[in-house]
Write a protein that holds these residues in place. Structure first.
Motif, short mmCIF file in Angstrom:
data_model
loop_
_atom_site.label_atom_id
_atom_site.label_comp_id
_atom_site.label_asym_id
_atom_site.label_seq_id
_atom_site.Cartn_x
_atom_site.Cartn_y
_atom_site.Cartn_z
N LEU A 7 1.95 20.50 64.69
CA LEU A 7 2.26 20.40 63.26
C LEU A 7 2.92 19.06 62.99
CD1 LEU A 7 3.93 23.91 62.75
CD2 LEU A 7 1.52 23.29 62.42
N SER A 41 -1.97 20.88 61.83
CA SER A 41 -1.70 20.86 60.39
C SER A 41 -0.78 19.69 60.09
CB SER A 41 -1.00 22.14 59.92
OG SER A 41 -1.81 23.26 60.10
N ILE A 43 2.07 18.99 57.20
CA ILE A 43 2.81 19.63 56.11
C ILE A 43 4.00 18.77 55.70
CG2 ILE A 43 2.06 21.96 56.75
CD1 ILE A 43 4.77 22.41 58.07
N GLN A 49 8.31 25.76 54.16
CA GLN A 49 6.94 25.60 54.66
C GLN A 49 6.93 25.43 56.18
OE1 GLN A 49 5.58 22.71 51.31
NE2 GLN A 49 3.76 23.45 52.35
N GLN A 53 5.09 28.01 58.78
CA GLN A 53 4.07 27.54 59.73
C GLN A 53 4.48 27.84 61.17
OE1 GLN A 53 0.91 25.81 59.58
NE2 GLN A 53 1.00 26.90 57.63
N GLU A 56 3.95 31.57 61.84
CA GLU A 56 2.52 31.86 61.93
C GLU A 56 1.94 31.34 63.25
OE1 GLU A 56 -1.12 33.40 61.16
OE2 GLU A 56 0.69 33.76 59.99
N CYS A 57 2.28 30.11 63.61
CA CYS A 57 1.75 29.53 64.85
C CYS A 57 2.21 30.31 66.07
CB CYS A 57 2.16 28.07 64.97
SG CYS A 57 1.28 26.97 63.85
#
Length: 170
Positions: A7, A41, A43, A49, A53, A56-57
């Motif tokens: 990320l 990603s 971001i 945010q 992320q 989720e990851c």
């Protein structure tokens, strides 16, 4: 094979104002070390945010690497977002990265990157510049497989040593 996500945390890159050079460099470094990068990603530097992320990851991969947002500027919030979602902080990994980086520049001391665990996943913050991100990754890449084995529950140590590839050597 260990799976990973990268990320990039950058306001300017997420807005298309600056090309992300650090994230792709880290993907190449992880791939060369045997990781399967399944998600990338870009971001913005927004705490909520970043936290979303990361959570989720961690559901999908074993290693989540962030790139950027670790400095001392007001918008650098990646370490705070990371600490908010990890179960345990691993102080030694960022200490090793800063010690390695300080051999090349005194500015390494300004990096606030952290590392921690969430479930069986490892979350690692790297600095945002391509050079600093790769130097930091180089400093710790050989210990990541062992850390991930421990998170998997493989806690047998014996008299095994860690080789230059990061894998146990009998």
């Amino acid at each position: 094979m260990n799976t990973a996500a990268v990320l990039t945390i950058s306001d300017s890159s997420s807005q298309g104002k600056r090309e992300d050079l650090s994230g792709p460099a880290v993907v190449r470094g992880l791939t060369a070390a045997g990781f399967q990068v399944t998600q990338t990603s870009v971001i913005p530097d927004e705490t909520g945010q970043i936290q979303q992320q990361l959570i989720e990851c961690c559901r999908n991969v074993r290693l989540v690497v962030t790139v950027g947002g670790t400095g001392i500027a007001a918008r650098d919030v990646t370490p705070e977002a990371t600490r908010a979602v990890v179960d345990r902080v691993i102080e030694g990994i960022p200490e090793r990265m800063r010690a390695f980086g300080s051999k090349n520049t005194p500015l390494a001391a300004l990096s606030r990157g952290t590392c921690g665990t969430r479930g069986q996943s490892l979350v690692l913050n790297l600095p945002g510049s391509p050079k600093a991100a790769m130097e930091s990754l180089q400093a710790i890449i050989e210990i990541l497989p062992h850390a991930m084995e421990l998170l998997r529950g493989n806690t047998q140590h014996g008299d095994q040593a860690i080789g230059s590839s990061g894998h146990r050597v009998d």
